[in-house]
Design a protein around this motif. Structure first.
Motif, PDB file in Angstrom:
ATOM      1  N   UNK A 222     -11.606  12.579  -6.820  1.00 48.05           N
ATOM      2  CA  UNK A 222     -11.037  13.887  -6.510  1.00 48.05           C
ATOM      3  C   UNK A 222     -10.445  13.963  -5.098  1.00 48.05           C
ATOM      4  N   UNK A 223     -10.486  12.867  -4.354  1.00 52.45           N
ATOM      5  CA  UNK A 223      -9.891  12.890  -3.009  1.00 52.45           C
ATOM      6  C   UNK A 223      -8.890  11.749  -2.804  1.00 52.45           C
ATOM      7  N   UNK A 224      -8.302  11.288  -3.916  1.00 55.77           N
ATOM      8  CA  UNK A 224      -7.388  10.160  -3.860  1.00 55.77           C
ATOM      9  C   UNK A 224      -6.380  10.303  -4.993  1.00 55.77           C
ATOM     10  N   UNK A 225      -5.106   9.999  -4.700  1.00 54.50           N
ATOM     11  CA  UNK A 225      -4.067  10.011  -5.726  1.00 54.50           C
ATOM     12  C   UNK A 225      -3.327   8.674  -5.658  1.00 54.50           C
ATOM     13  N   UNK A 226      -3.479   7.844  -6.714  1.00 50.74           N
ATOM     14  CA  UNK A 226      -2.795   6.549  -6.759  1.00 50.74           C
ATOM     15  C   UNK A 226      -1.553   6.608  -7.652  1.00 50.74           C
ATOM     16  N   UNK A 227      -0.455   6.057  -7.170  1.00 50.80           N
ATOM     17  CA  UNK A 227       0.784   5.973  -7.944  1.00 50.80           C
ATOM     18  C   UNK A 227       1.210   4.523  -8.057  1.00 50.80           C
ATOM     19  N   UNK A 228       2.017   4.241  -9.076  1.00 51.14           N
ATOM     20  CA  UNK A 228       2.702   2.954  -9.186  1.00 51.14           C
ATOM     21  C   UNK A 228       4.193   3.210  -9.137  1.00 51.14           C
ATOM     22  N   UNK A 229       4.892   2.260  -8.579  1.00 49.77           N
ATOM     23  CA  UNK A 229       6.341   2.261  -8.548  1.00 49.77           C
ATOM     24  C   UNK A 229       6.785   1.330  -9.670  1.00 49.77           C
ATOM     25  N   UNK A 230       7.589   1.846 -10.593  1.00 47.90           N
ATOM     26  CA  UNK A 230       7.972   1.118 -11.795  1.00 47.90           C
ATOM     27  C   UNK A 230       9.484   0.897 -11.807  1.00 47.90           C
TER      28      UNK A 230
ATOM     29  N   UNK B  18      -1.018   4.957   2.060  1.00 50.72           N
ATOM     30  CA  UNK B  18      -0.872   3.515   1.997  1.00 50.72           C
ATOM     31  C   UNK B  18       0.183   3.183   0.953  1.00 50.72           C
ATOM     32  N   UNK B  19       0.926   2.101   1.149  1.00 49.74           N
ATOM     33  CA  UNK B  19       1.977   1.740   0.202  1.00 49.74           C
ATOM     34  C   UNK B  19       2.340   0.273   0.370  1.00 49.74           C
ATOM     35  N   UNK B  20       2.947  -0.292  -0.653  1.00 51.03           N
ATOM     36  CA  UNK B  20       3.506  -1.644  -0.588  1.00 51.03           C
ATOM     37  C   UNK B  20       4.557  -1.774  -1.675  1.00 51.03           C
ATOM     38  N   UNK B  21       5.448  -2.741  -1.474  1.00 49.48           N
ATOM     39  CA  UNK B  21       6.500  -3.054  -2.439  1.00 49.48           C
ATOM     40  C   UNK B  21       6.472  -4.558  -2.676  1.00 49.48           C
ATOM     41  N   UNK B  22       6.645  -4.940  -3.933  1.00 52.66           N
ATOM     42  CA  UNK B  22       6.694  -6.344  -4.359  1.00 52.66           C
ATOM     43  C   UNK B  22       7.664  -7.127  -3.473  1.00 52.66           C
ATOM     44  N   UNK B  23       7.269  -8.320  -3.070  1.00 56.24           N
ATOM     45  CA  UNK B  23       8.097  -9.167  -2.211  1.00 56.24           C
ATOM     46  C   UNK B  23       9.485  -9.398  -2.824  1.00 56.24           C
TER      47      UNK B  23
ATOM     48  N   UNK C   9       6.326  -2.591  -9.387  1.00 60.36           N
ATOM     49  CA  UNK C   9       6.956  -3.261  -8.246  1.00 60.36           C
ATOM     50  C   UNK C   9       6.419  -2.717  -6.921  1.00 60.36           C
ATOM     51  N   UNK C  10       5.374  -1.905  -6.998  1.00 59.91           N
ATOM     52  CA  UNK C  10       4.751  -1.388  -5.796  1.00 59.91           C
ATOM     53  C   UNK C  10       3.769  -0.287  -6.131  1.00 59.91           C
TER      54      UNK C  10
END
Length: 175
Positions: free
Chosen positions: A53-61, A86-91, A67-68
């Motif tokens: 309840x204190x975190x929201x995770x997303x994916x980049x598609x 926090x975030x990251x993108x596929x190399x 891809x992130x």
């Protein structure tokens, strides 16, 4: 590109992208055991993340593959109304502006749907690419923390950033 909440079915694609990006990400991430790259482990982790309840995770598609990711964690309501980004993108996708677009989308969701006031982020001092992403999205450096995070096998310093999303009263929706 599509930014959407993570689903357990994203685990295999996530693991492929993480494995492909492991060397590029190593200077900026905690050390990962081999189980990190196991779809079964990630499926269970994604279920756990979605129940928080204190975190929201997303994916980049893109093209039906991960891809992130982006995550708002440590979300606090009340007078604080803040979360950590926090975030990251596929190399294989770096250099296309996807990290900047992802951070912009998360900031919009945080402001208009989660009704947050502030988002915080941190980077190692030599992570200039991430610092550019944050600057493009209106983040400003407000501090420096010694031995802030255990990254790549050791405690390291971090620059601290924030973006004030709005000046509304806590929890008040945008007009």
């Amino acid at each position: 590109m599509l930014l959407r909440p993570v689903e357990p079915g994203d685990a295999a694609s996530f693991c492929e992208a993480q494995w492909r990006s492991r060397e590029q990400r190593a200077p900026w991430e905690p050390q990962r055991d081999m189980e990190w790259y196991d779809p079964d482990f990630q499926t269970a982790r994604f279920r756990e993340l979605r129940s928080s309840d204190n975190l929201v995770p997303w994916v980049l598609i893109a093209d039906d593959r991960v891809i992130g990711t982006a995550t708002l964690s440590n979300i606090v309501g009340g007078a604080w109304r803040s979360g950590d980004l926090g975030y990251w993108v596929d190399v294989a996708e770096v250099g296309r502006g996807l990290a900047s677009a992802t951070v912009a989308a998360v900031c919009e969701i945080a402001d208009t749907e989660l009704l947050l006031h502030r988002i915080a982020a941190s980077t190692k001092p030599d992570n200039t690419a991430s610092q550019r992403v944050l600057a493009k999205n209106g983040f400003e450096q407000y501090g420096f923390a010694r031995n802030y995070l255990h990254i790549n096998g050791s405690w390291g310093d971090n620059n601290l950033y924030q973006r004030i999303l709005n000046d509304r009263a806590p929890g008040e929706p945008p007009t």
